[in-house]
Scaffold this active site. Structure first.
Site, mmCIF file in Angstrom:
data_model
loop_
_atom_site.group_PDB
_atom_site.id
_atom_site.type_symbol
_atom_site.label_atom_id
_atom_site.label_comp_id
_atom_site.label_asym_id
_atom_site.label_seq_id
_atom_site.Cartn_x
_atom_site.Cartn_y
_atom_site.Cartn_z
ATOM 1 N N ASP A 152 0.736 -1.297 -0.052
ATOM 2 C CA ASP A 152 -0.019 -0.075 -0.165
ATOM 3 C C ASP A 152 0.928 1.268 -0.008
ATOM 4 O OD1 ASP A 152 -2.475 1.787 0.470
ATOM 5 O OD2 ASP A 152 -3.345 -0.299 0.990
ATOM 6 N N HIS A 223 -4.173 6.244 2.363
ATOM 7 C CA HIS A 223 -4.663 4.858 1.937
ATOM 8 C C HIS A 223 -4.279 3.820 2.869
ATOM 9 C CE1 HIS A 223 -5.615 1.543 -0.792
ATOM 10 N NE2 HIS A 223 -6.577 2.356 -1.250
ATOM 11 N N SER A 564 -10.961 -0.999 -1.772
ATOM 12 C CA SER A 564 -9.740 -0.966 -1.192
ATOM 13 C C SER A 564 -10.195 -1.119 0.408
ATOM 14 C CB SER A 564 -9.295 0.476 -1.485
ATOM 15 O OG SER A 564 -8.282 0.668 -2.470
#
Length: 783
Positions: A152, A223, A564
């Site tokens: 990530d 994220h 996600s």
């Protein structure tokens, strides 16, 4: 801010392309990945790196000095390097090379969840049979020695979500991961929760930007922090998004450990970095990999030997690591699912039973119209503000039209008429201008609030911070326009957002969630499973403060949507299963998750999409993940590396290439002479997909079930749900497991009577005892 950033990215790419055009083509070199399959068991990392360098020197000019950008030497063999097209072609012809391809750029799949999933466990999962509950009572059971690796954008280690309070040292031996030192990150940032952190860079001077910070695993995007805390974050009480969505934030496996592999930066995720992270994660000893990124389905999906995620996950699964990936955000288009290799657990996104309401109050009678958005409006709650429809504020400009004014195009509005008022704007999916731009322009023109009328409500609640904005559907707009047209001086107000829980129906399939079937593997149903992915509250770096409401301090939490967000939910469940069943294969864990999935919403009716249509397995795979029931599946569909080798045979790879790809080919293994894609349907998968099935044709597939329940002697009875257009026969109809017979086979014969009305038919095959229900979805298609 995001709009400005996207323009900067576009300009950089334009400059880059212009620089290429001005240069000499023969000198142009790109980063290529050279994939060489499994690493020989006897080869050391140092030996493999030397092999890579020798291979490189055989195709480049003598005066050039080769430099490997990445060398893959732990879980598999290969390297990334800058080559010209001719050099890449020459490399692809070398012995031992499986594929050579330009380093692709992949993108992140982002556009109360655990409590909701726990509530769903009590809902009937299949009619008309009674609900069967697992004995386990918590989705967070176990996981203490389970390690979840994430590929990530990095991690923000100081957040309370990553506290190791109450956690002891890792008891299991064999962890080889590390926490790298960087200018803003060092080993002291790790603890008993965050036990590994690495970062990767393309190191490609031909690009006008770097995809990742070369040395730091610190998250400068948010994220990775969000997905990591969703999968395995510690429980944090009094969490909220500035007072909205308040409660306890926790990961699906809060006692699991986290290892972060930073492969993405501001401009995307390079394939060479993704493969380097896979290589390290396998060697480090992770148990689960959560990967919330992938290729875009807008372009053709790369084949399995040219897709870094498919390549890396194949070798991870060979080493007994389960790989969970997001399905993509290109829905609701059919055949938009990505990460569709059968050794990957592919996750779609759903809503939860929480809705963010920002209501409108009309006139003296204070009639309320429900809206949806996230805003921290400071307007008075009493309806005293003048209300105007965009079309009524049309300017006298010749370019102004009723349509452009009704959609609040600023150049079509008379600014004097809208100043100090709340304006109503029609808005559709076909609009070229985004909502945020329209709202910003109106705010700058003196409007004090905006009501957006949508032709289709999206499941995501848009965020407008302190500016009063809400969104309503066309049906609700009828009431609004009736009031405006019947009142000389209409007035209203927009209320600040409140979180409404126990909202029905939920879950629903999110509009953005990518749909099946897979364009690559129509005889494997994808996606596999669905999980919450809409407005998920999870950890967020404190320094990313561009979206902080005025007068507020960064909260350390954010609401994000996308597959996600769904992916780490399933990764957390997988980690819990793994902690209780250390010997289980990735296929066994996948089966436990899929066969116990939920097919009903909290209205006790079938799953729907957020647009109101009936959902199918192309939308949700086997159903909504059930964290509790998955711990006790009763029976599993297991698979071995040989099953994946046969898949590659049937997909079209020859034995020579497969022998290079895999490190676990059995002695004497051969591809069947009659290999074909139709035979992929016979893989021992927890779902069944049969394509190219013609009317009146019969097709039989086989499956093997393994008893993993508490009783060695047990009988399961089959039941079938099928549409009227198809006849399904299961032989035998009873499976009687004993101490000696833990594995039993059954055959399913499908006979389609009529394909004239539908091109795809869906149903379910369910095996039940007095406690478990083991459900397998099937899809039959004529293409």
């Amino acid at each position: 801010m995001k709009f400005l950033l996207s323009n900067i990215v576009a300009l950089l790419l334009v400059f880059y392309l212009l620089s290429l055009a001005s240069g000499k083509e023969e000198k142009k070199k790109d980063v290529y990945i050279v994939y060489m399959g499994a690493a020989a068991p006897a080869s050391s990392p140092e030996t493999l790196t030397q092999t890579h360098l020798q291979l490189l020197t055989s195709v480049i000019k003598r005066h050039e000095h080769p430099k490997l950008i990445q060398s893959y030497k732990h879980g598999f063999s290969g390297f990334a390097v800058k080559l010209s097209k001719d050099e890449a072609l020459a490399m692809s012809r070398k012995k031992g090379v499986i594929s050579v391809f330009v380093d692709p750029i992949y993108h992140l799949h982002t556009t109360r969840s655990w409590d909701f999933l726990q509530l769903q466990n009590s809902i009937e999962t299949s009619s008309p049979s009674k609900s069967i509950k697992a004995e386990a009572t918590s989705s967070s059971i176990g996981g203490e020695d389970t390690i979840i690796g994430l590929l990530d954008t990095g991690i923000w280690p100081e957040l309370p979500s990553f506290s190791d309070k109450g956690m002891g040292p890792l008891k299991r031996k064999g962890w080889k991961g590390t926490c790298v030192n960087a200018s803003d990150f060092n080993s002291s940032n790790c603890n008993m929760k965050l036990i590994g952190a690495r970062a990767y860079s393309t190191d490609d001077s031909s690009l006008p930007y770097s995809f990742t910070d070369a040395d730091s695993p610190r998250d400068d995007d948010g994220h990775g922090t969000h997905t990591a805390s969703t999968a395995a974050g510690a429980a944090v009480s009094n969490a909220s998004y500035y007072g909205v969505a308040a409660g306890t934030a926790k990961g699906g496996s809060p006692t699991s450990r986290i290892a972060m592999y930073k492969v993405c930066g501001l401009f995307g995720c390079s394939g060479s970095s993704i493969l380097a992270a896979f290589d390290d994660a396998i060697a480090d000893g992770v148990d689960v990999l959560s990967i919330s990124l992938g290729a875009s389905s807008v372009f053709s999906n790369p084949d399995f030997d040219k897709d870094p995620i498919a390549i890396g996950s194949f070798h991870a699964v060979e080493k007994n690591v389960i790989v969970v990936c997001s399905a993509g955000n290109d829905g609701p288009l059919p055949e938009s699912v990505v990460n569709a290799a059968p050794w990957i657990l592919t996750v779609a996104a759903t809503t939860i039973d929480r809705k963010f309401e920002s209501d409108i109050v009309l006139g003296r009678n204070k009639h309320v119209i429900k809206g949806q958005a996230i805003n921290f409006s400071t307007l008075r709650k009493s309806p005293t503000f003048s209300l105007i429809y965009g079309r009524s504020a049309k300017s006298k400009s010749r370019s102004s039209t009723d349509q452009s004014a009704s959609h609040c195009k600023l150049e079509s509005l008379d600014k004097k008429k809208i100043k100090g008022k709340i304006i109503v704007c029609k808005n559709s999916d076909d609009d070229d201008t985004s909502n945020s731009i329209i709202v910003d322009q109106l705010k700058g023109s003196g409007v004090i609030g905006v009501i957006l009328v949508k032709d289709q409500q999206k499941s995501i609640a848009s965020t407008y911070l302190d500016f009063p904005v809400t969104e309503i559907l066309l049906q609700a707009a009828d009431e609004l326009f009736t009031y405006i047209n019947s009142t000389e001086k209409p007035v209203t107000t927009i209320l600040p957002t409140v979180a409404v829980t126990k909202y029905k129906p939920a879950p629903q399939i999110a509009y953005f969630s990518s749909r099946g079937p897979s364009s690559q593997t129509k005889n494997i149903l994808k996606p596999d499973i669905a999980a919450p992915g809409v407005d998920i509250l999870a950890g967020w770096p404190m320094t990313l403060s561009s979206d902080v409401p005025p007068g507020k301090k960064p909260s350390g939490f954010n609401l994000l949507s996308g597959t996600s967000m769904a992916c780490p939910h399933v990764a957390g469940v997988a980690a819990n299963i793994k902690s209780w069943n250390l010997a289980w294969s990735p296929a066994a864990i996948r089966s436990a998750i899929m066969t116990t999935a939920i097919l009903m919403n909290n209205n006790k009716t079938q799953l729907m999409t957020d647009s109101g249509s009936v959902a199918t397995p192309y939308d949700f795979g086997a159903g909504e993940v059930n964290p509790t029931a998955a711990l006790q599946p009763g029976l599993i569909y297991d698979a071995t590396p040989k099953d994946y080798l046969l898949f590659l045979c049937n997909y079209g790879y020859d034995k020579a290439k497969i022998k290079l790809i895999s490190a676990s080919i059995p002695v004497g293994f051969k591809c069947p002479k009659n290999s074909s894609k139709d035979l992929i349907s016979g893989m021992n998968y927890p779902s069944i997909a049969v394509s190219n099935l013609q009317g009146q044709e019969k097709r039989t597939v086989s499956r093997t079930l393994t008893n993993v329940g508490g009783k060695e002697v047990i009988t399961y009875i089959v039941s079938v749900q099928s549409p009227v257009e198809v006849e399904v026969k299961v032989v035998p109809e009873k499976l009687q497991f004993t101490k000696k017979n833990k594995k039993l086979n059954y055959d399913v014969t499908f006979s389609v009577k009529d394909f004239s009305k539908k091109s795809d038919l869906f149903g379910w095959i369910t095996w039940s005892d007095d406690k478990h229900r083991v459900r397998t979805p099937y899809v039959l298609s004529r293409k």
